[in-house]
Design a protein around this motif. Structure first.
Motif, PDB file in Angstrom:
ATOM      1  N   GLN A 447       0.827  -1.203   0.000  1.00 35.13           N
ATOM      2  CA  GLN A 447       0.000   0.000   0.000  1.00 35.13           C
ATOM      3  C   GLN A 447       0.862   1.254   0.000  1.00 35.13           C
ATOM      4  OE1 GLN A 447      -2.609  -0.498   3.375  1.00 35.13           O
ATOM      5  NE2 GLN A 447      -4.131  -1.631   2.181  1.00 35.13           N
ATOM      6  N   GLN A 451       0.619   3.705  -3.184  1.00 37.30           N
ATOM      7  CA  GLN A 451       0.185   5.081  -2.948  1.00 37.30           C
ATOM      8  C   GLN A 451       1.156   6.065  -3.588  1.00 37.30           C
ATOM      9  OE1 GLN A 451      -0.143   5.391   1.293  1.00 37.30           O
ATOM     10  NE2 GLN A 451      -2.193   4.518   1.391  1.00 37.30           N
ATOM     11  N   GLU A 456      -0.029   9.684  -4.586  1.00 44.17           N
ATOM     12  CA  GLU A 456      -0.698  10.059  -3.354  1.00 44.17           C
ATOM     13  C   GLU A 456       0.330  10.371  -2.260  1.00 44.17           C
ATOM     14  OE1 GLU A 456      -3.176   6.760  -2.458  1.00 44.17           O
ATOM     15  OE2 GLU A 456      -4.416   6.980  -4.255  1.00 44.17           O
TER      16      GLU A 456
END
Length: 472
Positions: A447, A451, A456
């Protein structure tokens, strides 16, 4: 993002159960691919007379794999040559073993061009591409040359060598330049990230600020992202039927002796020769402990066509034979040396039966065996992890007994300390390590990287300022 496309040298067989023999990286990537309806592309491991780019598709358990065969010359020059005889030893600080041959570099480039040509038609406009490891450093640049506009990330699973070591590679600057085709590059530790950034800063005039490495009008986001394991799954595996069967088998075989276990590929980076010498020193200095302990070393062979790997196998057999000849008795052998691998559920039982896990690589990007050993332990009576300071895992597992693997004295002392460690201290150390591998597990790893790959925000750990780092 419609899908995640993973590209790596080899594509693991996708298995549905936890008891397979997949390595930690394969398990991690498979989980990420299931989450993102992914495609996994790479070499099939097979050789063809002529490269055609024909793709073999398979779909199992929610993951599609796409593999291609390579010509024998590609394998010799790209895989056996540049990847395993040039980059692997160099990235593990073994310049003495690195072979710098022009045909190796040419074969490496040619294979990456072929991978780019073959995978490009499979990529959809919204896909994110995640390239894995040193085999495919130029792949991002080759995809860009062919018009690929997708977000592309690269993750290095090995160390990145210090600047002056990397400069021994004739095409070092060209290789590093290709990496500016990536949007994100991930490393297991801040040390490896800093080494990469320092090369660009001191050799090419780049700048590094707020996690962004810039060179001219190009920039890459650098990310510290240590890979983890599926801690809960492996802990459950250690309590499963096969692991319990193995646990009982090992206890009977141990005959009330403390078992020390090492599990490593047969590779010079794993420090197996130094490990055997450290254990030999422990036997020599602690005669009262000799028949109370034994070392089980599991070391499946790899890269058997590379001479350095043939040499280490012969050396280890020689040391094991000498130690056993000097110290063995009618009812005791100090080293059990096994040259083949075992499924993960069997290894989980072996780890749980061990009083000590001996993980002493000379240099290692991460080392998931250390984390698996911790996950497999009985919380009420855990074993002790002895871990090399030069493994990436040492940054996270600070409550292991950290040793310099080059020092036989330190390894011998750590074995003695571990055998005498009170249960309360063993539990305290284990709890701290287990909490870490539980919090920073494989889900956290994938993750965190995805990301960053999607642009992100990702929380950054505190890193050194490059300007304050002494040039290496």
């Amino acid at each position: 993002m419609s899908r995640l496309v993973v590209v790596s040298n080899r594509v693991a067989a996708i298995t549905g159960g936890a008891a397979g023999s997949q390595g930690g990286l394969a398990v991690a990537l498979t989980a990420a691919l299931r989450e993102y309806r992914g495609l996994w592309f790479g070499w099939s491991g097979e050789i063809t007379d002529e490269f055609t780019g024909q793709i073999n598709f398979q779909r199992q358990n929610g993951v599609t794999t796409a593999t291609v065969d390579l010509e024998e010359q590609d394998v010799e020059e790209y895989y056996d040559g540049y990847a395993n005889r040039t980059l692997w030893p160099l990235f593990h600080y073994r310049v003495d073993l690195a072979e710098y041959e022009r045909e190796f570099a040419e074969g490496y480039q040619r294979a990456n061009e072929r991978f780019a040509d073959t995978v490009l038609p499979l990529i959809e406009p919204d896909d994110a591409i995640w390239v894995q490891d040193y085999h495919m450093i130029p792949l991002g640049a080759e995809l860009r040359k062919r018009g690929c506009k997708n977000r592309i990330g690269f993750f290095l699973h090995t160390p990145w060598p210090p600047r002056r070591l990397l400069l021994t590679l004739p095409e070092a600057n060209e290789l590093v330049a290709t990496m500016f085709a990536y949007d994100v590059i991930g490393f297991h530790t801040d040390e490896w990230l800093q080494s990469f950034a320092e090369f660009v800063i001191f050799e090419n005039g780049g700048t590094f600020e707020d996690g962004i490495l810039r060179l001219g009008d190009k920039e890459i986001r650098l990310l510290v992202c240590p890979i983890g394991i599926d801690c809960g799954e492996f802990a459950s595996l250690a309590r499963g039927e096969q692991a319990q069967k193995t646990l009982e088998q090992m206890r009977v075989s141990a005959n009330n002796r403390a078992m020390i276990v090492g599990v490593d590929r047969l590779d010079y980076s794993k420090g197996l020769e130094a490990r055997f010498l450290g254990y030999e020193r422990f036997l020599r200095e602690n005669p009262d402990e000799r028949k109370e302990v034994f070392l089980l070393q599991i070391a499946p062979p790899s890269r058997g066509t590379v001479e350095a790997y043939q040499d280490i196998r012969g050396s280890l057999e020689g040391i094991a034979g000498r130690v056993n000849g000097a110290y063995a008795d009618l009812d005791w052998v100090p080293i059990r040396y096994v040259n083949h691998g075992y499924p993960r559920d069997v290894l989980a039982g072996v780890y749980r039966a061990a009083r000590i896990g001996l993980v002493t690589p000379l240099r290692d990007g991460m080392n998931l065996v250390a984390k698996e050993f911790v996950a497999a332990q009985d919380p009420d009576d855990p074993g002790v992890l002895i871990l090399s300071r030069f493994a990436g895992a040492a940054v996270q597992l600070k409550d292991a007994l950290l040793v310099n693997p080059y020092s036989a004295e330190e390894v011998a002392d750590a074995i003695r300390t571990a055998l005498a460690m009170p249960r309360e201290e063993r539990i305290r150390r284990w709890k701290a390590m287990f909490e870490n591998i539980q919090n920073e597990d494989v889900v956290w790893w994938r993750q965190r990287f995805t990301q960053a790959l999607l642009g992100e925000p990702v929380p950054e750990p505190e890193v050194l300022e490059i300007s304050n780092v002494a040039q290496r």
